[in-house]
Design a protein around this motif. Structure first.
Motif, PDB file in Angstrom:
ATOM      1  N   VAL A  34      -4.699 -13.868 -76.697  1.00 27.27           N
ATOM      2  CA  VAL A  34      -5.581 -13.064 -77.544  1.00 27.27           C
ATOM      3  C   VAL A  34      -4.894 -11.811 -78.065  1.00 27.27           C
ATOM      4  N   PHE A  35      -4.320 -11.034 -77.154  1.00 25.03           N
ATOM      5  CA  PHE A  35      -3.809  -9.719 -77.543  1.00 25.03           C
ATOM      6  C   PHE A  35      -2.394  -9.751 -78.139  1.00 25.03           C
ATOM      7  N   PHE A  36      -1.644 -10.819 -77.831  1.00 27.69           N
ATOM      8  CA  PHE A  36      -0.270 -10.886 -78.340  1.00 27.69           C
ATOM      9  C   PHE A  36      -0.035 -12.077 -79.256  1.00 27.69           C
ATOM     10  N   ASP A  37      -1.099 -12.852 -79.508  1.00 29.00           N
ATOM     11  CA  ASP A  37      -1.032 -13.998 -80.407  1.00 29.00           C
ATOM     12  C   ASP A  37       0.091 -14.951 -80.017  1.00 29.00           C
ATOM     13  N   LEU A  38       0.175 -15.230 -78.722  1.00 28.38           N
ATOM     14  CA  LEU A  38       1.174 -16.163 -78.217  1.00 28.38           C
ATOM     15  C   LEU A  38       0.520 -17.517 -77.955  1.00 28.38           C
ATOM     16  N   PRO A  39       1.062 -18.601 -78.451  1.00 30.05           N
ATOM     17  CA  PRO A  39       0.455 -19.928 -78.278  1.00 30.05           C
ATOM     18  C   PRO A  39       0.725 -20.505 -76.882  1.00 30.05           C
ATOM     19  N   VAL A  40       0.207 -19.833 -75.862  1.00 28.19           N
ATOM     20  CA  VAL A  40       0.483 -20.252 -74.483  1.00 28.19           C
ATOM     21  C   VAL A  40      -0.545 -21.247 -73.961  1.00 28.19           C
ATOM     22  N   LEU A  41      -1.675 -21.388 -74.643  1.00 30.61           N
ATOM     23  CA  LEU A  41      -2.685 -22.372 -74.281  1.00 30.61           C
ATOM     24  C   LEU A  41      -2.933 -23.271 -75.487  1.00 30.61           C
ATOM     25  N   PRO A  42      -3.090 -24.574 -75.273  1.00 31.59           N
ATOM     26  CA  PRO A  42      -3.334 -25.474 -76.403  1.00 31.59           C
ATOM     27  C   PRO A  42      -4.683 -25.178 -77.047  1.00 31.59           C
ATOM     28  N   TYR A  43      -4.685 -24.995 -78.352  1.00 37.18           N
ATOM     29  CA  TYR A  43      -5.928 -24.664 -79.054  1.00 37.18           C
ATOM     30  C   TYR A  43      -5.783 -25.051 -80.518  1.00 37.18           C
ATOM     31  N   THR A  80      -4.599 -18.897 -65.708  1.00 36.26           N
ATOM     32  CA  THR A  80      -5.091 -19.163 -67.060  1.00 36.26           C
ATOM     33  C   THR A  80      -5.721 -17.918 -67.686  1.00 36.26           C
ATOM     34  N   SER A  81      -6.234 -17.002 -66.870  1.00 37.33           N
ATOM     35  CA  SER A  81      -6.751 -15.742 -67.408  1.00 37.33           C
ATOM     36  C   SER A  81      -5.621 -14.904 -67.987  1.00 37.33           C
ATOM     37  N   ILE A  82      -4.491 -14.877 -67.290  1.00 32.59           N
ATOM     38  CA  ILE A  82      -3.321 -14.152 -67.797  1.00 32.59           C
ATOM     39  C   ILE A  82      -2.841 -14.775 -69.108  1.00 32.59           C
ATOM     40  N   LEU A  83      -2.796 -16.103 -69.143  1.00 31.21           N
ATOM     41  CA  LEU A  83      -2.380 -16.795 -70.368  1.00 31.21           C
ATOM     42  C   LEU A  83      -3.368 -16.528 -71.501  1.00 31.21           C
TER      43      LEU A  83
END
Length: 461
Positions: free
Chosen positions: A150-159, A142-145
């Motif tokens: 944050v840095f690549f603006d990828l929606p990999v975690l639900p928010y 989850t730290s990698i995700l």
């Protein structure tokens, strides 16, 4: 629906003695689904599932659970006293504030999660070591995700996309769903990597420090690094950890511009100007002005607390004792009839959140528990802090645990680390682990091969 399925699995696995699986699911509920299985994903609030699990398992214990327990009288007394206070607070909220049963349950259920300690204390050291190892991999992934998010603006975690803002100083998006055990594994990976038997332990320090920087929180970054340095000094084993420290310094150096931007800030939001503002009466001025425009974030947080404390100062004695009532900010009509505070975040409808904030733990504690309840609640945390400090030389577990809780106290000035009742679950687990070893006095507490309930069993730590 999915959340209730997980709850059913957790209860069934508890009954059939698959305790590690059951407790893993319960901890998942307590830690907001590791920022993956969020309330939206589960279709129900994680704390609701944790509350139901706690009640059911405690009832099951009364009727048939005969697992051995450990000697832990002091903490049990503190939790029991807080429980009695909460029962009195429930009655006070009903009689004094005239809240209905649903409102009180909604506003108080998370507070009763401290009762989970009474079944956590039955967990074996073998299961705790297994959980620690599983938690490590979850936190690493989850730290990698989180970093990608944050840095690549990828929606990999639900928010909730509405809560995402681009930091005005760094130009990078700020997300607040970092891994819940990030601080623990930062300290472990750098100061005591032997506690995790994994080929990724050394490299994980790189990931965890990067995730810390990605939070872009001045308090989180500054306090965590400060506690880490304190740990190095206290450990007095510089040679054994110099490699990990160098990794940490290397990572930090790569993000020097981001860190500088967050700490320097602009206008009244630089760290230096914030300190000057606080000591020159900026907190009182912010409350009197009724807004937080052109003030720094720390000044705003302390002003949020101060505004509620001023209100309580003028209220009857019992309100000082019990707080502003066991009710959620979601009960907008009822809350707005009682309170009219000027400082606070706004909800989706533009209403100022009167009784809770994600910005400062001590404010949440004051409004929900009052002065007496706040002291009782904090006494549980303080006891754990002192316990781990007292036993810090027994092994790396209590030493890192002491650093973790110290860090949580410090960063609670800029977040809800301590007031979030779910965050106490991991310190409970660490506390039980140490009590097992204090009773048995093994030769090597840090060894992944330990004695569990009188039988030698192997476990991966």
């Amino acid at each position: 629906m999915f959340g209730y399925i997980l709850l059913a699995i957790a209860i069934v696995t508890y009954i059939i003695e698959l305790r590690r699986i059951s407790l893993f699911i319960f901890v998942t509920f307590m830690l907001n689904g590791w920022s993956v299985l969020t309330d939206t994903v589960l279709g129900v609030k994680n704390f609701d599932l944790a509350f139901i699990y706690t009640i059911v398992v405690l009832l099951l214990q009364i009727f048939y659970d005969d697992h051995p327990t450990i000697k832990d009288k002091k903490l049990r007394i503190l939790i029991f006293i807080f429980f009695v206070f909460m029962l009195l607070n429930v009655n006070f909220s009903s009689v004094h504030y005239h809240f209905n049963s649903y409102q009180i349950l909604q506003g108080s259920r998370a507070s009763f999660l401290v009762l989970s300690y009474f079944f956590i204390r039955k967990i074996s050291t073998k299961d705790i070591l297994w959980l620690n190892n599983v938690f490590f991999y979850i936190t690493l992934i989850t730290s990698i995700l989180y970093i990608l998010q944050v840095f690549f603006d990828l929606p990999v975690l639900p928010y909730d996309s509405e809560n995402v803002k681009r930091d005005e100083y760094t130009g990078i998006l700020r997300y607040y769903n970092h891994p819940p055990l990030l601080y623990w594994y930062i300290f472990v990976s750098i100061l005591a990597p032997q506690l995790i038997k994994s080929r990724f332990t050394f490299l994980s320090s790189f990931v965890f420090i990067t995730a810390l920087v990605a939070t872009q929180g001045r308090t989180q970054i500054g306090m965590t690094i400060g506690v880490l340095v304190l740990g190095v000094i206290m450990q007095n084993r510089v040679k054994s950890i110099i490699g990990s420290v160098l990794v940490g310094l290397f990572v930090i150096s790569q993000f020097a511009d981001i860190i500088d931007a967050r700490f320097e800030g602009e206008f009244n939001n630089s760290t230096e100007s914030e300190i000057e503002s606080i000591f020159s009466g900026g907190i009182q001025e912010t409350v009197e002005a009724g807004n937080a425009y052109n003030v720094g974030t720390l000044t705003y947080r302390l002003a949020w607390y101060y505004e509620r404390a001023l209100y309580l100062h003028d209220q009857p004695f019992l309100e000082k004792v019990f707080g502003l009532g066991l009710i959620s900010d979601s009960q907008i009509e009822t809350v707005e009839k009682l309170y009219d505070f000027s400082l606070g975040l706004r909800d989706g409808d533009g209403n100022i959140m009167q009784l809770s904030t994600p910005d400062i733990s001590y404010g949440n504690i004051l409004t929900k528990y009052g002065y007496l309840g706040g002291i009782l609640y904090l006494s549980i945390w303080v006891y754990l802090l002192l316990f781990f400090f007292k036993n810090r030389k027994e092994s790396d577990y209590p030493f890192i645990s002491f650093l973790l809780i110290l860090n949580m106290f410090l960063i609670s000035l800029a977040g809800c680390s301590i007031s979030n009742q779910g965050n106490i679950i991991f310190p409970f687990i660490l506390y039980i682990f140490m009590l097992h070893h204090i009773e048995k006095k093994p030769e090597a507490i840090n060894s992944p091969q330990i004695e569990d309930h009188g039988q030698n069993q192997e476990s991966t730590s």
